[in-house]
Each structure stands twice: as structure tokens, then as C-alpha cells.
Design a protein around this motif. Sequence first.
Motif, PDB file in Angstrom:
ATOM      1  N   SER A  21       0.259  -1.567   0.083  1.00 22.74           N
ATOM      2  CA  SER A  21      -0.336   0.241   0.101  1.00 22.74           C
ATOM      3  C   SER A  21       1.038   1.158   0.111  1.00 22.74           C
ATOM      4  O   SER A  21       2.167   1.250   0.476  1.00 22.74           O
ATOM      5  CB  SER A  21      -0.866   0.310   1.438  1.00 22.74           C
ATOM      6  OG  SER A  21      -0.800   0.041   2.471  1.00 22.74           O
ATOM      7  N   PRO A  22       0.563   2.389  -0.553  1.00 20.56           N
ATOM      8  CA  PRO A  22       1.951   3.560  -0.703  1.00 20.56           C
ATOM      9  C   PRO A  22       1.808   3.447   1.078  1.00 20.56           C
ATOM     10  O   PRO A  22       1.093   4.118   1.908  1.00 20.56           O
ATOM     11  CB  PRO A  22       0.345   4.430  -0.297  1.00 20.56           C
ATOM     12  CG  PRO A  22      -1.153   3.786  -2.074  1.00 20.56           C
ATOM     13  CD  PRO A  22      -1.046   2.359  -0.831  1.00 20.56           C
ATOM     14  N   HIS A  23       3.123   4.539   0.783  1.00 24.35           N
ATOM     15  CA  HIS A  23       3.742   4.360   1.853  1.00 24.35           C
ATOM     16  C   HIS A  23       4.232   6.023   2.268  1.00 24.35           C
ATOM     17  O   HIS A  23       3.620   6.820   3.797  1.00 24.35           O
ATOM     18  CB  HIS A  23       5.301   3.399   2.222  1.00 24.35           C
ATOM     19  CG  HIS A  23       5.777   3.457   3.489  1.00 24.35           C
ATOM     20  ND1 HIS A  23       5.519   3.383   4.573  1.00 24.35           N
ATOM     21  CD2 HIS A  23       6.736   5.176   3.997  1.00 24.35           C
ATOM     22  CE1 HIS A  23       5.669   3.625   5.522  1.00 24.35           C
ATOM     23  NE2 HIS A  23       7.571   4.155   4.861  1.00 24.35           N
ATOM     24  N   CYS A  24       4.759   7.236   1.095  1.00 27.79           N
ATOM     25  CA  CYS A  24       4.604   8.206   1.383  1.00 27.79           C
ATOM     26  C   CYS A  24       3.718   9.562   1.224  1.00 27.79           C
ATOM     27  O   CYS A  24       3.916  10.175   1.436  1.00 27.79           O
ATOM     28  CB  CYS A  24       6.365   7.939   1.252  1.00 27.79           C
ATOM     29  SG  CYS A  24       6.705   8.413  -0.829  1.00 27.79           S
ATOM     30  N   LEU A  25       3.268   9.126  -0.375  1.00 26.17           N
ATOM     31  CA  LEU A  25       2.461   9.558  -1.243  1.00 26.17           C
ATOM     32  C   LEU A  25       3.276  11.586  -1.356  1.00 26.17           C
ATOM     33  O   LEU A  25       2.627  12.012  -1.025  1.00 26.17           O
ATOM     34  CB  LEU A  25       0.792  10.238   0.065  1.00 26.17           C
ATOM     35  CG  LEU A  25      -0.054   8.779   0.114  1.00 26.17           C
ATOM     36  CD1 LEU A  25      -0.336   8.580   1.188  1.00 26.17           C
ATOM     37  CD2 LEU A  25      -0.499   9.025  -1.920  1.00 26.17           C
TER      38      LEU A  25
END
Lengths: 96, 475
Positions: A53-57
Motif C-alpha cells: 500500500s502507498p507509504h509516503c504519498l
Amino acid sequence: MFKRDQHTDNENVAVILDGETTNLPGNMSVAASLLSEGRIVAKISPASKKPCSPHCLMGVCYECLMEIDGVKQQACMVEIQEGMVINRRLGTMEED
Amino acid sequence: MSSYYDSAVIGAGPAGLAAASRMAELGLKVLVLDEQPRPGGQIYRNVENASPATLQLMGEDYRRGLDLIKRFNHSSAHYESNAMVWQTSSDGRICYSRNRKSREIKAGHIVVATGAMERPCPIPGWNLPGVMGAGAANNLAKEAGLTPSGRVVLAGSGPLLLLEASLLIEKGVEIAAILETTPKLPSPNTLVHLIPALRRTDFLAKGLKMVRTIKKSGILHHKAVTKLRAVGGDRLKRVEAVANGKTVAFEAELLLLHFGVIPSTHLFRLMGCTMEYNDRQRYWYPVCDSWGRTNHENVFATGDGSGVRGALAAEYKGELAALEIGHCCGIIPHYERDELASPIRAMLYSDNLPRPLVDEIYAPAAGAHFFEDETVLCRCENVTVGDVRKAVKEGVRNVNEVKIVTRCGMGPCQGRMCGPALAEIVAAEAKTEVEQVGLLTVRPPLKPIPLGEVAEMELELGSQEQADLFKNMRK
């Protein structure tokens, strides 16, 4: 995992997500839009075969890499648009 | 569109916006290349479209971005949004990709204002869906008006962790616990830094308000936590840690991690800028003079990318670089440059007064983190901490050699997520200092782009020269 604040009124856009027509909130990145609908898995890691899943965006981690309009792109760096074709290639994995 | 500029600014956060506005106001032809869809960087992300409620919640420190962007929009600087820079060289050439097309431009000066990122710290389970950076939650709030909806645990260290906690508390988010890895008592060195900080009561008051919000909420708040761990199968289920000698566990849907902020240095490293290691904050930064000039005459480093000092300092550093470039282009004489710089330097000095105190309190300690053999260090290539340790045991002593042996840092993020911890692990295992184990070599393209895009590029600028495919391999 996330909910939209009451004061936001982002109009929905229709996209083709993993082959199905889906309405998602617009005026934000593809990653944010998917997260706001509880779709937290962005891809299956080609190396570990596990969901990511997205971590830093903010364009650093590449955990939200997915095929957008035919090209692999960071979903957090691309604004969602009406008619976009998004493929996460989750295979047989079921989403919550 | 033109392909030559007096100055090209990369990044449109506080440093980039201030530098570009000032240079354009001085009469220079300026191009701003921003990876984001709108100006503001991370700190002022989406501020132009922010709802009154978001502006209210984020406060004055966020609203300031509006003035900065207004000034920028009034200037003659040309703004390219969604522009992803993938190659730069110290002679002023920049290649970037925008709307699936790549082009090359040339600039007399390059101002790198690529800012900072959260220090990636591989705790066990950090790659599970449901584990995110605290900054990510902050970005989602600004960009999309999203708020965490389930039970949340915040863990790590640094003022921004507490800031995010206080913002979530004000929004009424259910927080299971705040797990700080920061020691219970700051080191005695802190006292030395307290005196200058006392001259900035406004700053200290802000910090105290934050701490009070957390205290008043009654949320479980552990300090000096060790052995932080995210547990789950296909997604996060539980967060575990050791606090006060006991194992604690919290069911949670979302774990927000934050271990401080480090400069984003890929562009500097690509251009061969001389880098220095900050031993106290444990990060690399480009060496530059008081105007931000790197070892390359025409390449400037501004903002948090040249050393983390926060949004206001970034703005001031941007102004200083702009004045020096204005002087070098023959627009202002040196005495005018110095005169204009003097009040900016005074503001920079005042802004920095409390910084050493904060840096000291939250300074990362060597070996403070719990690197377990099974933990995935490089997410892109699925390389574990144990794989790296094994390579070091076999005699490898440099991060680039470890990369060749294990593929750690070879994936699409190009070592952005594993590089800092890789160096810590290699240094610890080889019983040496982080400075001694090197920095991962950065090569173009800085970010992956389709090869077809490169093939379709118009190469007017480079047409006089023969292609030199091996340029980067020579030292």
C-alpha cells in the motif's frame, strides 16, 4: 482506513479500475482517491509477491506504482481523471 | 516554449518559490520545474485550494504558503507542473518528463530545491499495508481532506510526529497510543542549546501547546520505546513495542511512522556535488557556501535539501541563492546583493535559534533501531537486513558493493527508501562509521521513464556533441 472530511465536496469521476467501471472521488491523486474508498492495496510486489500500500504519498517510495493509462506510474503523483484506465494487477487477491 | 533560461529551479516548496520569485523580480528568465500538480511543496501542499476548515486546522504555518504562491504567481517565472526531472548535469542541462513527453532545457544556473523526506526506518513489518509515514497522513489531509478512520498508532521520534498526533487529536481520530523512541530525559548537551532557544518564546509556546494537546487528550504516550514492530498477515493488525521493560501491544488499522526528516539528495549526488555527513543528525547534505553555491559554480542548493532547518529557513535560503545569482548575472552589484541579503540573514539567524535544541532532543542515536534479520530493508527488490549482513560478513565494506551483491537499492525507488538504513546496517556490521561505507551511486534517469520517451526526445541542444553513453561511468 481513511474517511473524507465533511467539508470536502470532490465530485466523483468514472474510471475503469481493474477492468470495471468505478466511481471515485476526483480532484486528488489516484492514490488518495483509492485510499478514500478503502482500496488500500496498490500493487502486488513483483519481488515478494505480497500486497503493497502507498507509504509516503510524495513520490519517494514507489509502493503505489500501478498501470495508469497504459504506463506504470506513481499513483500519488498523478491526478485522477474521468475515463482513466487503472490496472493494479492484484491477481486473485481479495480486497477488504 | 524556450529551451534556455537564466536559471532553472527544481522544486516549488518554500525555497523554490522564494528563489524563483526573487530571481524573476530581478529580471531573470526563470523556469520552475515542479513534480507536483500545484505549487507549495509538501509543507504548503494544495494550500491554494484548501478549504477554510483545513486552513483553520493547519494554522498560520500553512497559510503562509498562500502569500508565497501569490507572489510567485505575480512574478514572471514560468511554472511547469507535473514536471519530473530525470537528468541534470552541472553544465546546466536538465531533462524532464511532462505529460509523457521528455525534453531538454539548458539553464545558466540550477537551483535545487527538492526539499526533504521522512527518514525511512525499516522496523519489522513496515512494508505491511496499513503502515505509512506520518507525513503521508498529513499530505492526504491537505490534498484530499482525508482523515484516518480506524484505530491509529503513531510511532517514532521527532517534533513532526507530535505535531501530527496533535492534529489528529483535534480532528477526533481514535489514537490507540503514541510510541516515542525518544529518550525519556534529553542528553545534558540539550542545556547548552536551551539558552538561545529561550530568545524565541513564540516558538517554544507553539511546542508547548502541542505537548499540552497530547497530554490533555489522555492518550497513552510511551517514551523511550524500543523493539517497535508492526504485525499482520496481508495487512496491519497490531503494533508491538517494549516500553518500561514490558511488551505492549495495540490493535490498530493504521500505523504512522516518523523518524525525523532528512534532505533529499539524489539530484546533488547525480551532479557530483561534494557531500558531507552530519554526524549528529545522521544524514548527508551537499557542501555549500553561505549563498547556497555547491562545489559547482552554477549549481545552488537551497531549502531543506541543503540541511533540514524548516520551512521559513528554506524560504530565506531561497532568497539568498536568488540574490547571488542576480549578482552573477550582472543585475545587481555586490554591495546591493549584500544590502538586500542582510535582513534575510538576520531572519535566518533568528529562525535558527531554537533549532539546535530541537535537533539535540530528537537526535537519532547510532544503533537505536531494531534491525532484525528477517525485516525487508529494500522494498523494491525484497532484500532483507539479513541478506545485507551476510554480504558484509563475506567481506563487502561499501554500500555500492552491497548493492551489486544483493540488489538492495536497485529497484524503482533507486535506494531512496533503503539507502540511509543500508548505510547504518553496513557500518554497524563492519564496525565502522556510516561516513566510511559510502553513498549509493545515483544514475539517470532519476526516476523510471518509458524508454520510448527518451527515443522521441528532440536533442537540439546536444546535437553538436556526439552521444557519450559512458559519461557517468568515468570518474
